[in-house]
Motif scaffolding. Structure first.
Motif, PDB file in Angstrom:
ATOM      1  N   GLU A 100       0.813  -1.216   0.000  1.00 30.37           N
ATOM      2  CA  GLU A 100       0.000   0.000   0.000  1.00 30.37           C
ATOM      3  C   GLU A 100       0.847   1.267   0.000  1.00 30.37           C
ATOM      4  O   GLU A 100       0.520   2.236  -0.691  1.00 30.37           O
ATOM      5  CB  GLU A 100      -0.922   0.007   1.222  1.00 30.37           C
ATOM      6  CG  GLU A 100      -2.046  -1.018   1.153  1.00 30.37           C
ATOM      7  CD  GLU A 100      -2.916  -1.012   2.413  1.00 30.37           C
ATOM      8  OE1 GLU A 100      -2.573  -0.263   3.364  1.00 30.37           O
ATOM      9  OE2 GLU A 100      -3.908  -1.761   2.450  1.00 30.37           O
ATOM     10  N   LYS A 101       1.953   1.276   0.747  1.00 28.65           N
ATOM     11  CA  LYS A 101       2.713   2.509   0.952  1.00 28.65           C
ATOM     12  C   LYS A 101       4.002   2.584   0.136  1.00 28.65           C
ATOM     13  O   LYS A 101       4.560   3.677  -0.031  1.00 28.65           O
ATOM     14  CB  LYS A 101       3.052   2.673   2.441  1.00 28.65           C
ATOM     15  CG  LYS A 101       1.829   2.778   3.331  1.00 28.65           C
ATOM     16  CD  LYS A 101       2.235   2.861   4.798  1.00 28.65           C
ATOM     17  CE  LYS A 101       1.013   2.920   5.707  1.00 28.65           C
ATOM     18  NZ  LYS A 101       1.387   2.935   7.152  1.00 28.65           N
ATOM     19  N   GLY A 102       4.469   1.427  -0.345  1.00 31.37           N
ATOM     20  CA  GLY A 102       5.741   1.422  -1.068  1.00 31.37           C
ATOM     21  C   GLY A 102       5.600   1.191  -2.548  1.00 31.37           C
ATOM     22  O   GLY A 102       6.605   0.982  -3.240  1.00 31.37           O
ATOM     23  N   TYR A 103       4.368   1.231  -3.055  1.00 34.47           N
ATOM     24  CA  TYR A 103       4.110   0.933  -4.461  1.00 34.47           C
ATOM     25  C   TYR A 103       3.457   2.127  -5.135  1.00 34.47           C
ATOM     26  O   TYR A 103       2.497   2.703  -4.618  1.00 34.47           O
ATOM     27  CB  TYR A 103       3.204  -0.296  -4.561  1.00 34.47           C
ATOM     28  CG  TYR A 103       2.753  -0.630  -5.966  1.00 34.47           C
ATOM     29  CD1 TYR A 103       3.664  -1.058  -6.925  1.00 34.47           C
ATOM     30  CD2 TYR A 103       1.410  -0.507  -6.330  1.00 34.47           C
ATOM     31  CE1 TYR A 103       3.245  -1.367  -8.217  1.00 34.47           C
ATOM     32  CE2 TYR A 103       0.978  -0.813  -7.605  1.00 34.47           C
ATOM     33  CZ  TYR A 103       1.908  -1.240  -8.549  1.00 34.47           C
ATOM     34  OH  TYR A 103       1.503  -1.535  -9.817  1.00 34.47           O
ATOM     35  N   ASP A 104       3.998   2.512  -6.263  1.00 36.38           N
ATOM     36  CA  ASP A 104       3.473   3.625  -7.056  1.00 36.38           C
ATOM     37  C   ASP A 104       2.593   3.048  -8.167  1.00 36.38           C
ATOM     38  O   ASP A 104       3.096   2.558  -9.183  1.00 36.38           O
ATOM     39  CB  ASP A 104       4.644   4.423  -7.639  1.00 36.38           C
ATOM     40  CG  ASP A 104       4.206   5.669  -8.393  1.00 36.38           C
ATOM     41  OD1 ASP A 104       3.045   5.724  -8.832  1.00 36.38           O
ATOM     42  OD2 ASP A 104       5.043   6.577  -8.572  1.00 36.38           O
ATOM     43  N   LYS A 105       1.273   3.101  -7.972  1.00 35.61           N
ATOM     44  CA  LYS A 105       0.347   2.516  -8.942  1.00 35.61           C
ATOM     45  C   LYS A 105       0.453   3.200 -10.301  1.00 35.61           C
ATOM     46  O   LYS A 105       0.335   2.563 -11.351  1.00 35.61           O
ATOM     47  CB  LYS A 105      -1.087   2.623  -8.423  1.00 35.61           C
ATOM     48  CG  LYS A 105      -1.375   1.766  -7.202  1.00 35.61           C
ATOM     49  CD  LYS A 105      -2.839   1.921  -6.775  1.00 35.61           C
ATOM     50  CE  LYS A 105      -3.129   1.076  -5.539  1.00 35.61           C
ATOM     51  NZ  LYS A 105      -4.533   1.236  -5.076  1.00 35.61           N
ATOM     52  N   GLU A 106       0.660   4.497 -10.265  1.00 33.48           N
ATOM     53  CA  GLU A 106       0.709   5.270 -11.506  1.00 33.48           C
ATOM     54  C   GLU A 106       1.826   4.792 -12.421  1.00 33.48           C
ATOM     55  O   GLU A 106       1.657   4.668 -13.640  1.00 33.48           O
ATOM     56  CB  GLU A 106       0.907   6.752 -11.148  1.00 33.48           C
ATOM     57  CG  GLU A 106       0.600   7.722 -12.257  1.00 33.48           C
ATOM     58  CD  GLU A 106       0.717   9.154 -11.744  1.00 33.48           C
ATOM     59  OE1 GLU A 106       1.563   9.891 -12.278  1.00 33.48           O
ATOM     60  OE2 GLU A 106      -0.012   9.519 -10.802  1.00 33.48           O
ATOM     61  N   PHE A 120       7.487  -0.449  -7.402  1.00 31.27           N
ATOM     62  CA  PHE A 120       7.804  -0.147  -6.014  1.00 31.27           C
ATOM     63  C   PHE A 120       8.835   0.979  -5.991  1.00 31.27           C
ATOM     64  O   PHE A 120       9.556   1.215  -6.974  1.00 31.27           O
ATOM     65  CB  PHE A 120       8.338  -1.393  -5.300  1.00 31.27           C
ATOM     66  CG  PHE A 120       7.271  -2.398  -4.986  1.00 31.27           C
ATOM     67  CD1 PHE A 120       6.504  -2.278  -3.842  1.00 31.27           C
ATOM     68  CD2 PHE A 120       7.009  -3.459  -5.851  1.00 31.27           C
ATOM     69  CE1 PHE A 120       5.497  -3.197  -3.547  1.00 31.27           C
ATOM     70  CE2 PHE A 120       6.010  -4.386  -5.574  1.00 31.27           C
ATOM     71  CZ  PHE A 120       5.250  -4.251  -4.426  1.00 31.27           C
ATOM     72  N   THR A 121       8.898   1.694  -4.876  1.00 26.62           N
ATOM     73  CA  THR A 121       9.786   2.849  -4.768  1.00 26.62           C
ATOM     74  C   THR A 121      10.802   2.634  -3.655  1.00 26.62           C
ATOM     75  O   THR A 121      10.695   1.695  -2.863  1.00 26.62           O
ATOM     76  CB  THR A 121       8.980   4.125  -4.484  1.00 26.62           C
ATOM     77  OG1 THR A 121       8.234   3.951  -3.263  1.00 26.62           O
ATOM     78  CG2 THR A 121       8.022   4.430  -5.642  1.00 26.62           C
ATOM     79  N   GLN A 122      11.775   3.529  -3.596  1.00 29.66           N
ATOM     80  CA  GLN A 122      12.849   3.371  -2.616  1.00 29.66           C
ATOM     81  C   GLN A 122      12.323   3.406  -1.188  1.00 29.66           C
ATOM     82  O   GLN A 122      12.741   2.615  -0.339  1.00 29.66           O
ATOM     83  CB  GLN A 122      13.884   4.483  -2.808  1.00 29.66           C
ATOM     84  CG  GLN A 122      15.078   4.364  -1.881  1.00 29.66           C
ATOM     85  CD  GLN A 122      16.097   5.461  -2.121  1.00 29.66           C
ATOM     86  OE1 GLN A 122      15.761   6.646  -2.058  1.00 29.66           O
ATOM     87  NE2 GLN A 122      17.334   5.084  -2.396  1.00 29.66           N
ATOM     88  N   SER A 123      11.418   4.313  -0.906  1.00 27.77           N
ATOM     89  CA  SER A 123      10.872   4.445   0.443  1.00 27.77           C
ATOM     90  C   SER A 123       9.425   4.898   0.351  1.00 27.77           C
ATOM     91  O   SER A 123       8.957   5.338  -0.714  1.00 27.77           O
ATOM     92  CB  SER A 123      11.702   5.441   1.266  1.00 27.77           C
ATOM     93  OG  SER A 123      11.706   6.730   0.665  1.00 27.77           O
ATOM     94  N   TYR A 124       8.725   4.804   1.438  1.00 30.78           N
ATOM     95  CA  TYR A 124       7.316   5.194   1.470  1.00 30.78           C
ATOM     96  C   TYR A 124       7.179   6.673   1.087  1.00 30.78           C
ATOM     97  O   TYR A 124       7.866   7.541   1.646  1.00 30.78           O
ATOM     98  CB  TYR A 124       6.731   4.981   2.865  1.00 30.78           C
ATOM     99  CG  TYR A 124       6.517   3.533   3.251  1.00 30.78           C
ATOM    100  CD1 TYR A 124       6.871   2.481   2.413  1.00 30.78           C
ATOM    101  CD2 TYR A 124       5.947   3.213   4.475  1.00 30.78           C
ATOM    102  CE1 TYR A 124       6.658   1.158   2.778  1.00 30.78           C
ATOM    103  CE2 TYR A 124       5.726   1.888   4.859  1.00 30.78           C
ATOM    104  CZ  TYR A 124       6.094   0.871   4.010  1.00 30.78           C
ATOM    105  OH  TYR A 124       5.897  -0.434   4.381  1.00 30.78           O
ATOM    106  N   GLY A 125       6.318   6.933   0.121  1.00 29.80           N
ATOM    107  CA  GLY A 125       6.034   8.308  -0.264  1.00 29.80           C
ATOM    108  C   GLY A 125       7.015   8.923  -1.237  1.00 29.80           C
ATOM    109  O   GLY A 125       6.829  10.065  -1.668  1.00 29.80           O
ATOM    110  N   SER A 126       8.074   8.207  -1.612  1.00 27.79           N
ATOM    111  CA  SER A 126       9.068   8.777  -2.533  1.00 27.79           C
ATOM    112  C   SER A 126       8.758   8.346  -3.957  1.00 27.79           C
ATOM    113  O   SER A 126       7.972   7.427  -4.194  1.00 27.79           O
ATOM    114  CB  SER A 126      10.477   8.316  -2.159  1.00 27.79           C
ATOM    115  OG  SER A 126      10.655   6.945  -2.503  1.00 27.79           O
ATOM    116  N   ARG A 127       9.389   9.017  -4.908  1.00 23.95           N
ATOM    117  CA  ARG A 127       9.290   8.602  -6.306  1.00 23.95           C
ATOM    118  C   ARG A 127      10.587   7.960  -6.787  1.00 23.95           C
ATOM    119  O   ARG A 127      10.624   7.379  -7.876  1.00 23.95           O
ATOM    120  CB  ARG A 127       8.954   9.820  -7.195  1.00 23.95           C
ATOM    121  CG  ARG A 127       7.528  10.308  -7.028  1.00 23.95           C
ATOM    122  CD  ARG A 127       7.200  11.426  -8.018  1.00 23.95           C
ATOM    123  NE  ARG A 127       7.340  11.026  -9.413  1.00 23.95           N
ATOM    124  CZ  ARG A 127       6.413  10.345 -10.103  1.00 23.95           C
ATOM    125  NH1 ARG A 127       5.275   9.987  -9.515  1.00 23.95           N
ATOM    126  NH2 ARG A 127       6.613  10.036 -11.373  1.00 23.95           N
TER     127      ARG A 127
END
Length: 600
Positions: A445-451, A455-462
């Motif tokens: 939920e928090k580490g994946y960029d659906k758009e 997955f991303t390096q950290s929660y909320g990052s791009r």
């Protein structure tokens, strides 16, 4: 001046190691342990900081000639270097006998053809080049003494001193063999026994031949795998089973920059993945020794688990800078010790648990405390997995909720559930199954960029991070999951260099980025091997094989790899040789062999 990093060969005795350049110069040697002070520190400075050159004589002021051929003798750590000169050909054999007493470096000069004038030039400088020892004769032997250390120099060649350096000038013809040995001994003890170079050479060759015979891998990449296994064995501290990340300090990740660290310690992460490779290639004794080292190092205090320890399990690894050393190609500061030792890196719990799980699954003799330790680690994680940490790459910037750290926390819980289900440990099974599910859901939920489907390096990052490539390898998600495939392809797009190798994460050039450091770095070789693994797992096996063989081509002529590859300078960078590069080489070779993805 020190050579390029890839110009060096490794010799060692499973307690320390030396680096030998193409011109016959030993530019790095710490005695008596990997993490001891260097007596030859020319690698990080100049000739004034200590070296031992052996090779054909050359004109004063001229560059020493480089060997035209060099190789390891069979599957061993015995280095053979040959020079062709106008007057003939000469061979120098360098090795360190597996230790049974005083640590030794032995160099045997052999005439091959013609009549070749030779020179040995020995400049010992203790305490990383800072201290000039008292050099004198003792009962016909040359000894250098400074404080607690003494180094004994033995040879039948005639020697003389000049400008605080010990020389030997001699000539060899076909069949001549002239031996030189240095031996370390505490300065308050009696002299070490006189060396026996020829017998030591035979014993060293026997040792490596017998050790390599235990290798169970016989696939198409055997040469690369065996050389990597020998390198990992050389990085193992035999008395305790601890494994150093590399035998060097402060070889830069960015030439001329500040990313210079001391790797002469045992990282739990590196050692755990090394154990995996050893177990899968037949080396159960080394795996058992590492597990025993781990249990001693962690002892009864898993709540204060460190990410790294000294090779005997020491906890205090205070970081300091050696300001008298100008650094490798002016890369400063030169550091000893490592301030990252007390960072919080939650992924380590996963790596250690995975290693213990693998040892259990492969039938390594049971150790009850290993199971107890595993349970204690999960009890700690249960309370702390939601905290931010410094992550796998030991950032010196703010803590973050790194996705890889959370994934490895899931791995730790998952493997411990399997241990309980097997009946070999007790624990709150249902509660930890729920914990496993909670961590998995949190990451997705928090580490994946659906758009962007990554997955991303950290929660909320791009930002992306190459450690995300381990998601399918750890079983967090299956290889055919669209999120896994999307992450692999995103990393290929955004973290790939022009020649197809993989960066760890974006850096900010002259500005401080996520890691809190200025400057850039090269492609991280372990990450590039991970990419080859992932490509094979998602069915792109031909692409995986091409990348793997391209990575093999980066090895130096002796099959050795540093930590990184600089795509701009087209050279190896970082500490050398690097366990964290050779382990994934082995793993990828095993995966490609199993898939049949190899040429020829």
């Amino acid at each position: 001046m020190a050579g390029r990093i890839e110009d060096y060969a490794l010799i060692g005795d499973m307690q320390t190691a030396a680096l030998v350049c193409r011109d016959g110069t030993v530019d790095w040697l710490c005695l008596p342990r990997f993490d001891s002070h260097a007596i030859f520190a020319g690698l990080l400075g100049t000739g004034e900081h200590g070296f031992w050159r052996m090779g054909p004589a050359h004109a004063p002021g001229a560059e020493p000639p480089t060997a035209v051929r060099r190789t390891y003798r069979g599957d061993s750590l015995i280095l053979e270097s040959e020079w062709d000169t106008p007057r003939g050909t000469v061979r120098v054999t360098d090795f360190m006998p597996p230790r049974d007493g005083a640590p030794q470096v032995i160099r045997i000069v052999e005439g091959v053809s013609g009549r070749v004038p030779m020179r040995s030039e020995l400049r010992m400088r203790f305490s990383y080049g800072r201290v000039v020892p008292w050099v004198h004769k003792h009962e016909g032997r040359t000894v250098a003494v400074a404080g607690p250390d003494s180094v004994w120099f033995d040879t039948e060649a005639e020697t003389y001193g000049k400008a605080l350096t010990t020389y030997a000038d001699f000539t060899v013809t076909p069949g001549d063999r002239v031996a030189f040995t240095i031996s370390w001994e505490p300065s308050h003890k009696e002299p070490p026994p006189l060396p026996e170079p020829e017998q030591s050479l035979e014993a060293t060759e026997d040792f490596w031949r017998d050790w390599v015979e235990h290798c169970t891998y016989h696939g198409p990449y055997r040469e690369a795998v065996v050389r990597s296994l020998i390198t990992l064995k050389a990085l193992t501290y035999a008395p305790t089973g601890g494994i150093v990340a590399a035998p060097t300090t402060s070889l830069p990740e960015d030439i001329g920059g500040v990313r210079n660290w001391d790797y002469r310690y045992t990282w739990l992460r590196d050692a755990a993945i090394t154990l995996s490779s050893l177990l899968r290639t037949g080396y159960r004794e080394e795996a058992r020794a590492w597990r025993e080292w781990l249990l001693r190092a962690v002892a009864g205090d898993p709540e204060n688990l460190q990410i790294m320890y000294g090779i005997a399990g020491e906890r205090e690894l205070g970081e300091a800078e050696l300001d008298w050393l100008p650094g490798y190609e002016n890369s400063t500061p030169v550091r000893v010790g490592n301030g990252a030792a007390h960072q919080l890196q939650l992924d380590v719990y996963g790596e250690v648990t995975e290693a213990l799980h693998l040892a259990h699954m492969t039938g390594l003799s049971r150790n009850d405390y290993a199971s107890v330790l595993q349970i204690k680690l999960i009890r700690y994680l249960e309370d702390h997995w939601q905290e931010p940490d410094e992550g796998i790459w030991e950032v010196r910037g703010p803590r973050r909720h790194f996705v890889h750290s959370k994934v490895m926390a899931w791995v730790a819980v998952d493997r411990t559930i399997k241990l309980i289900e097997s009946g070999d440990a007790d624990g709150p099974l249902e509660r930890w199954k729920q914990l496993r599910e909670d961590i998995h859901r949190d990451v997705c939920e928090k580490g994946y960029d659906k758009e962007r489907n990554t997955f991303t390096q950290s929660y909320g990052s791009r930002e992306l991070d190459a450690s995300l490539l381990l998601i399918p390898q750890m079983g967090f998600l299956p290889p055919d999951d669209k999120r896994v495939i999307g992450t692999i392809e995103a990393i290929q797009r955004e973290l790939s260099t022009s020649d197809g190798f993989i960066l760890r994460y974006p850096t900010e050039g002259g500005n401080e980025g996520v890691d809190g450091l200025p400057g850039d770095e090269g492609a991280f070789l372990a990450c590039s091997f991970w990419m080859a693994d992932d490509l094979a797992m998602i069915g792109r096996v031909d692409e995986a094989r091409r990348l793997f063989e391209k990575l093999l081509s980066l090895r130096n002529d002796l099959g050795l790899l540093a930590e990184e590859w600089d795509p701009r300078l087209q050279r190896q960078v970082g500490n050398f040789p690097q366990a964290f590069s050779h382990v994934p080489l082995i793993d990828t070779a095993l995966r490609l062999t199993a898939s049949g993805a190899y040429g020829g």
